[in-house]
Design a protein around this motif. Structure first.
Motif, PDB file in Angstrom:
ATOM      1  N   HIS A  64       0.819  -1.219   0.000  1.00  0.00           N
ATOM      2  CA  HIS A  64       0.000   0.000   0.000  1.00  0.00           C
ATOM      3  C   HIS A  64       0.851   1.267   0.000  1.00  0.00           C
ATOM      4  CE1 HIS A  64      -3.377   2.654   0.834  1.00  0.00           C
ATOM      5  NE2 HIS A  64      -2.707   3.154   1.856  1.00  0.00           N
ATOM      6  N   GLU A  65       1.901   1.309   0.841  1.00  0.00           N
ATOM      7  CA  GLU A  65       2.732   2.516   0.917  1.00  0.00           C
ATOM      8  C   GLU A  65       3.380   2.833  -0.427  1.00  0.00           C
ATOM      9  OE1 GLU A  65       6.537   4.403   3.346  1.00  0.00           O
ATOM     10  OE2 GLU A  65       5.748   2.440   3.899  1.00  0.00           O
ATOM     11  N   THR A  66       3.855   1.797  -1.110  1.00  0.00           N
ATOM     12  CA  THR A  66       4.477   1.999  -2.423  1.00  0.00           C
ATOM     13  C   THR A  66       3.451   2.472  -3.441  1.00  0.00           C
ATOM     14  OG1 THR A  66       6.107   0.283  -1.941  1.00  0.00           O
ATOM     15  CG2 THR A  66       5.833   0.907  -4.255  1.00  0.00           C
ATOM     16  N   LEU A  67       2.248   1.923  -3.380  1.00  0.00           N
ATOM     17  CA  LEU A  67       1.183   2.354  -4.279  1.00  0.00           C
ATOM     18  C   LEU A  67       0.856   3.827  -4.066  1.00  0.00           C
ATOM     19  CD1 LEU A  67      -1.220  -0.724  -4.016  1.00  0.00           C
ATOM     20  CD2 LEU A  67       0.194  -0.104  -5.980  1.00  0.00           C
ATOM     21  N   GLN A  68       0.902   4.267  -2.808  1.00  0.00           N
ATOM     22  CA  GLN A  68       0.579   5.651  -2.478  1.00  0.00           C
ATOM     23  C   GLN A  68       1.696   6.608  -2.878  1.00  0.00           C
ATOM     24  OE1 GLN A  68      -2.851   5.201  -1.892  1.00  0.00           O
ATOM     25  NE2 GLN A  68      -2.530   6.884  -0.473  1.00  0.00           N
ATOM     26  N   GLY A 100      16.171   2.553  -5.405  1.00  0.00           N
ATOM     27  CA  GLY A 100      14.856   2.076  -5.816  1.00  0.00           C
ATOM     28  C   GLY A 100      13.773   2.466  -4.834  1.00  0.00           C
ATOM     29  N   HIS A 101      14.063   3.460  -4.000  1.00  0.00           N
ATOM     30  CA  HIS A 101      13.107   3.976  -3.027  1.00  0.00           C
ATOM     31  C   HIS A 101      12.600   5.328  -3.529  1.00  0.00           C
ATOM     32  CE1 HIS A 101      15.485   1.551   0.216  1.00  0.00           C
ATOM     33  NE2 HIS A 101      14.808   0.781  -0.619  1.00  0.00           N
ATOM     34  N   VAL A 102      11.430   5.344  -4.081  1.00  0.00           N
ATOM     35  CA  VAL A 102      10.892   6.549  -4.711  1.00  0.00           C
ATOM     36  C   VAL A 102      10.603   7.626  -3.665  1.00  0.00           C
ATOM     37  CG1 VAL A 102       8.916   7.475  -5.993  1.00  0.00           C
ATOM     38  CG2 VAL A 102       9.948   5.290  -6.663  1.00  0.00           C
ATOM     39  N   ASP A 103      11.060   8.840  -3.949  1.00  0.00           N
ATOM     40  CA  ASP A 103      10.849   9.959  -3.032  1.00  0.00           C
ATOM     41  C   ASP A 103       9.532  10.684  -3.281  1.00  0.00           C
ATOM     42  OD1 ASP A 103      13.378  10.011  -1.457  1.00  0.00           O
ATOM     43  OD2 ASP A 103      14.253  10.262  -3.438  1.00  0.00           O
ATOM     44  N   GLY A 104       8.972  10.487  -4.456  1.00  0.00           N
ATOM     45  CA  GLY A 104       7.716  11.144  -4.801  1.00  0.00           C
ATOM     46  C   GLY A 104       7.462  11.036  -6.291  1.00  0.00           C
ATOM     47  N   THR A 105       6.354  11.585  -6.721  1.00  0.00           N
ATOM     48  CA  THR A 105       6.037  11.563  -8.146  1.00  0.00           C
ATOM     49  C   THR A 105       6.122  12.970  -8.729  1.00  0.00           C
ATOM     50  OG1 THR A 105       3.661  11.758  -7.662  1.00  0.00           O
ATOM     51  CG2 THR A 105       4.544   9.534  -8.013  1.00  0.00           C
ATOM     52  N   GLU A 178      13.414   9.760  -7.820  1.00  0.00           N
ATOM     53  CA  GLU A 178      14.305   9.436  -6.706  1.00  0.00           C
ATOM     54  C   GLU A 178      15.489  10.384  -6.773  1.00  0.00           C
ATOM     55  OE1 GLU A 178      17.313   5.983  -4.994  1.00  0.00           O
ATOM     56  OE2 GLU A 178      15.747   5.393  -6.403  1.00  0.00           O
ATOM     57  N   VAL A 179      15.652  11.174  -5.720  1.00  0.00           N
ATOM     58  CA  VAL A 179      16.769  12.115  -5.692  1.00  0.00           C
ATOM     59  C   VAL A 179      18.028  11.381  -5.249  1.00  0.00           C
ATOM     60  CG1 VAL A 179      15.228  14.045  -5.214  1.00  0.00           C
ATOM     61  CG2 VAL A 179      16.293  12.825  -3.301  1.00  0.00           C
TER      62      VAL A 179
END
Length: 210
Positions: A64-68, A100-105, A178-179
């Motif tokens: 869920h967190e990744t989807l969000q 591979g840890h997305v910071d945002g879109t 991802e920064v």
């Protein structure tokens, strides 16, 4: 860890909704050559764990967190995605260090005939982007050409446009950002250092009055 050098354009072949998660099936003959249960594969820049491999396809569970936090919630069957296997120790670092840890879109805004692409980004991420620094867009390692509080630009060469999803993006499309993790470490260390200096200064002032 990843480097942002896309190995293959995969295709989403199925999306199954689960309680507080989704199971995504992706066709990727190259990245599944040596893939096994438990391996990590980045899908559009999101590090995911392989749960099944069969016939040139692999399945991953997206929590869920990744989807969000990412664009993964909008994936549909037939959509193309950037794929990269985790980097093996001793391999060349062709892009930059990525988790591979997305910071945002962000949002793709435009691309001019010379390949200069403009993206909108959350203002909170702007402090981590600097001209000539690195940023990952949908898992692609790119060099920042220009940046402001709410937008940044990168130059996309023909190879990148052809071999990744960035050549297929339309204005308004969401992208994963991802920064550079090194920038975040520097910020934390500098903040702690400045905080310590402020405390020392405050304590010294009080000692002087005693």
């Amino acid at each position: 860890m990843f480097t942002g050098i896309v190995e293959e354009l995969g295709e989403v072949t199925g999306v199954e909704q689960l309680p507080n998660a989704a199971r995504v099936r992706v066709r990727g003959p190259r990245v599944t050559e040596d893939a096994a249960h438990g391996d990590s594969i980045a899908v559009n820049g999101v590090c995911l764990t392989v749960v099944e491999v069969a016939g040139g396809e692999f399945s991953v569970d997206v929590v869920h967190e990744t989807l969000q936090r990412s664009s993964m919630a909008k994936l549909q069957a037939g959509e193309r995605v950037n794929l990269e296997r985790a980097t093996a120790v001793g391999e060349r670092l062709g892009g930059h260090i990525m988790q591979g840890h997305v910071d945002g879109t962000g949002v793709f805004l435009s691309r001019d005939p010379q390949g200069l692409a403009t993206f909108a980004m959350p203002p909170a991420l702007s402090r981590y982007l600097v001209q000539k620094g690195s940023v990952a867009v949908d898992g692609v390692s790119l060099t920042v050409a220009a940046t402001s509080d709410e937008e940044f630009q990168v130059a996309l060469i023909p190879t990148t446009l052809e071999l990744t999803t960035l050549g297929r993006r339309e204005p308004g499309d969401l992208v994963n950002l991802e920064v550079d993790v090194l920038a975040k470490y520097v910020e934390k260390l500098a903040s702690a250092h400045l905080s310590g200096q402020a405390e020392e200064h405050h304590g010294g002032t009080e000692d002087g009055h005693e």
